[in-house]
Scaffold this active site. Sequence first.
Site, PDB file in Angstrom:
ATOM      1  N   HIS A   1       0.821  -1.223   0.000  1.00 19.88           N
ATOM      2  CA  HIS A   1       0.000   0.000   0.000  1.00 19.88           C
ATOM      3  C   HIS A   1       0.847   1.262   0.000  1.00 19.88           C
ATOM      4  CE1 HIS A   1      -4.038  -1.809   0.827  1.00 19.88           C
ATOM      5  NE2 HIS A   1      -3.245  -2.832   1.068  1.00 19.88           N
TER       6      HIS A   1
ATOM      7  N   ASP B   1       3.426   9.756  -0.320  1.00 13.13           N
ATOM      8  CA  ASP B   1       2.289   8.938   0.108  1.00 13.13           C
ATOM      9  C   ASP B   1       2.022   7.881  -0.949  1.00 13.13           C
ATOM     10  OD1 ASP B   1       0.039   8.142   1.571  1.00 13.13           O
ATOM     11  OD2 ASP B   1      -0.561  10.215   1.980  1.00 13.13           O
TER      12      ASP B   1
HETATM   13  P1  ADP Z   1      -2.921   6.540   5.537  1.00 21.25           P
HETATM   14  O1  ADP Z   1      -3.268   5.200   4.994  1.00 21.25           O
HETATM   15  O2  ADP Z   1      -1.473   6.875   5.434  1.00 21.25           O
HETATM   16  O3  ADP Z   1      -3.439   6.801   6.903  1.00 21.25           O
HETATM   17  P2  ADP Z   1      -4.948   7.533   3.670  1.00 21.25           P
HETATM   18  O4  ADP Z   1      -5.322   8.933   3.344  1.00 21.25           O
HETATM   19  O5  ADP Z   1      -4.746   6.651   2.481  1.00 21.25           O
HETATM   20  O6  ADP Z   1      -3.650   7.614   4.590  1.00 21.25           O
HETATM   21  O7  ADP Z   1      -6.074   6.849   4.535  1.00 21.25           O
HETATM   22  C1  ADP Z   1      -6.524   7.396   5.729  1.00 21.25           C
HETATM   23  C2  ADP Z   1      -7.904   6.820   6.037  1.00 21.25           C
HETATM   24  O8  ADP Z   1      -8.180   7.060   7.411  1.00 21.25           O
HETATM   25  C3  ADP Z   1      -9.002   7.466   5.225  1.00 21.25           C
HETATM   26  O9  ADP Z   1      -9.979   6.505   4.866  1.00 21.25           O
HETATM   27  C4  ADP Z   1      -9.568   8.507   6.197  1.00 21.25           C
HETATM   28  O10 ADP Z   1     -10.940   8.772   6.023  1.00 21.25           O
HETATM   29  C5  ADP Z   1      -9.348   7.853   7.532  1.00 21.25           C
HETATM   30  N1  ADP Z   1      -9.112   8.866   8.572  1.00 21.25           N
HETATM   31  C6  ADP Z   1      -8.095   9.742   8.660  1.00 21.25           C
HETATM   32  N2  ADP Z   1      -8.230  10.534   9.739  1.00 21.25           N
HETATM   33  C7  ADP Z   1      -9.370  10.167  10.334  1.00 21.25           C
HETATM   34  C8  ADP Z   1     -10.067  10.606  11.499  1.00 21.25           C
HETATM   35  N3  ADP Z   1      -9.617  11.600  12.270  1.00 21.25           N
HETATM   36  N4  ADP Z   1     -11.215   9.983  11.790  1.00 21.25           N
HETATM   37  C9  ADP Z   1     -11.660   8.980  11.013  1.00 21.25           C
HETATM   38  N5  ADP Z   1     -11.062   8.533   9.932  1.00 21.25           N
HETATM   39  C10 ADP Z   1      -9.929   9.101   9.588  1.00 21.25           C
HETATM   40  C1  G6P Z   2      -1.064   3.034   6.298  1.00 22.17           C
HETATM   41  C2  G6P Z   2      -0.491   1.655   6.124  1.00 22.17           C
HETATM   42  C3  G6P Z   2      -1.408   0.616   6.764  1.00 22.17           C
HETATM   43  C4  G6P Z   2      -1.671   0.987   8.214  1.00 22.17           C
HETATM   44  C5  G6P Z   2      -2.231   2.407   8.303  1.00 22.17           C
HETATM   45  C6  G6P Z   2      -2.452   2.873   9.737  1.00 22.17           C
HETATM   46  O1  G6P Z   2      -2.232   3.072   5.584  1.00 22.17           O
HETATM   47  O2  G6P Z   2      -0.304   1.368   4.743  1.00 22.17           O
HETATM   48  O3  G6P Z   2      -0.827  -0.680   6.702  1.00 22.17           O
HETATM   49  O4  G6P Z   2      -2.561   0.078   8.821  1.00 22.17           O
HETATM   50  O5  G6P Z   2      -1.334   3.302   7.669  1.00 22.17           O
HETATM   51  O6  G6P Z   2      -1.284   2.725  10.493  1.00 22.17           O
HETATM   52  P1  G6P Z   2      -1.214   1.818  11.798  1.00 22.17           P
HETATM   53  O7  G6P Z   2       0.227   1.795  12.177  1.00 22.17           O
HETATM   54  O8  G6P Z   2      -2.081   2.495  12.798  1.00 22.17           O
HETATM   55  O9  G6P Z   2      -1.742   0.443  11.442  1.00 22.17           O
END
Ligand code: ADP
Ligand code: G6P
Length: 472
Positions: free
Chosen positions: A162, A370
Amino acid sequence: MRQSSLVVVAMRLPIDDSVAPDGACEWRRSPGGLVSALHPLLRNTPATWVGWAGGSGPAPSLPDVDGVHMHTVPLSLEDLRDHYEGFANATLWPLYHDAVEQPEHHRRWWEAYQRVNQRYAEATAEVAEPGAIVWVQDYHLQLVPGLLRALRPDLRIGYFLHVPFPPPELFMQLPRRAELLHGMLGADLVGFQRPQAAHNFAQLATKVLGVAATDRRIAVDDRVVRIGAFPVSIDTAEMSALAASAEVAERAERFRRDLGEPERVILSVDRMDYTKGIEQRLTAYSELLASGHVKVRDTVLVQVAVPSRERVGQYQILRERVEREVGRINGEFGRVGEPAIHYLTQPFDRAELAALYRVADVMAVTPLRDGMNLVAKEYVAARVDDTGALLLSEFAGAATELSQAYLVNPHDLEGLKQGLLSALQADPADVTTRMRAMREHLHRHDITAWARSYLSALDETGSLVDRLPATH
Ligand code: ADP
Ligand code: G6P
C-alpha cells in the site's frame, strides 16, 4: 479449524478495539487506508482475515464480522516493540517514504520481523483451504509470501504494497535487502500503487538477486512472478451517497455555523505522520497570515490530525512540534472566539468526515510522500455538487489519477503558498470543470474496480472475481 477459499492477511484485523457488551465487533474504518480500502470488498465475500487484534498476550477469539472470519495472531510486547514499532515503522516506513525521517537499523528488529512474519505464515497456512487464494497486505509482512509458499505450495498467493516502493538507491541501504525481495517474490502476483514502484522492484530483483526481470514479469526458479500497478481506491458511490444525505448536509451546515460562517474553509485530514507534510503546510499558512494574503476572519483552517504510532519516537517528536506550532499560530493570529486553526485530534465517524469534506472549500492534501492518499479521493467523492478545490501534492500516488487537482510540491514553500492562494481564489467555473473530471474518474475507478483488476490478475479461474459486487 475452519478453512476459507479467500484469506486476507494484514498486520491488523479490521475491527474496532471496543467490542460491544454482547460480544459483537464492528469494522474498524479509521484511521488508515488499508482497512478503508478492503472493507467494501469483503463486506459481502466469505473470507478469513488473519491479523493482530490489538493488545499483547494471548489471542482473543472474535466473532465473525459480516461473514468474515477473524483469525487472530497473538503478539507479545516485545514483538510489538521490535516488529511493529521497530522494523515496520522505524526502518521500512521512513525508508519507503523517501527517508524523510532517518530509518534506523537494529539486528534485534530484523529477528523480530522474521519471527512475526513466520507466525503470520503459519496462521495463514492453517486457515487456507486447499488451492485457496491468499492476499497478503503491506510492508509489515513482506516475508510472508515466501514463507507461506514453503509451507503450502498449493496456494495462489498475492501480495500488495500500500505504500511507495523506493528507488534502488534507497532500498539498497537495507542490510537484509535480498531476504526482503525474496520474501515478496514468494507471491504469484506482486502489486504496487504506481508503475514506477513496479519498475523499481524489477530493477532491484535483477541487481540484488540476479534474476531476469521486466516491469511485468520476474523469473524466479521455475516460476514466473507477475508484477504491476493497481492504484487502490475507495467506495466512491458509498461516500457520494453519504455526503448527499440530508443528515450530512445538515451536519455540514452546523459545522459551518460553528466555524463562524467564514468565507472560505480549508480542511486537512491526516494521520499524525511526518510523511503527511503537516509542518510544511502550517508554515505556509502562517506565512500567508503574516503577509496578510489570508485573514483570519475570512478564512479558517481545520486541521484534523489523529495521533498514530504513538510509542515511536519520531511520531512523538512530530506531535509536539505540530502542537507547538498550532499554539504559536493561534496565539499570534487568532482572535477571541476566532482561532486561525481549528486543530482536532479525534477520530471521526464516516458521516462526520463526509460533513467536514462538504464544508471544505479547499482540501489541502500535501504529503511529502504517500502511497496513494485515500483522503484526497474521499473528498472528491463527497463533493456531490461539483464544487471544491483539491490542493494535492505531486508526491501522493493519487496525483497520477487526480491530475486535475491543483498540484503542488510541498517541499517548495513558496509554491505551496501560491498553490493554497490559487485554490482559495480559483474561478468557480474552473473549480467545477476540474472537480467533475475527477469525480468522473473515481466513479469508474472505484474500490471494486481495483479489487477486480488485482484479483483477476491473480486468480486465473475467475471464480473469485465473479463473487465481487459490480462497479457502480
Ligand atoms: P494513511 O493510509 O497513510 O493513513 P490515507 O489517506 O490513504 O492515509 O487513509 C486514511 C484513512 O483514514 C481514510 O480513509 C480517512 O478517512 C481515515 N481517517 C483519517 N483521519 C481520520 C479521522 N480523524 N477519523 C476517522 N477517519 C480518519
Ligand atoms: C497506512 C499503512 C497501513 C496501516 C495504516 C495505519 O495506511 O499502509 O498498513 O494500517 O497506515 O497505520 P497503523 O500503524 O495504525 O496500522
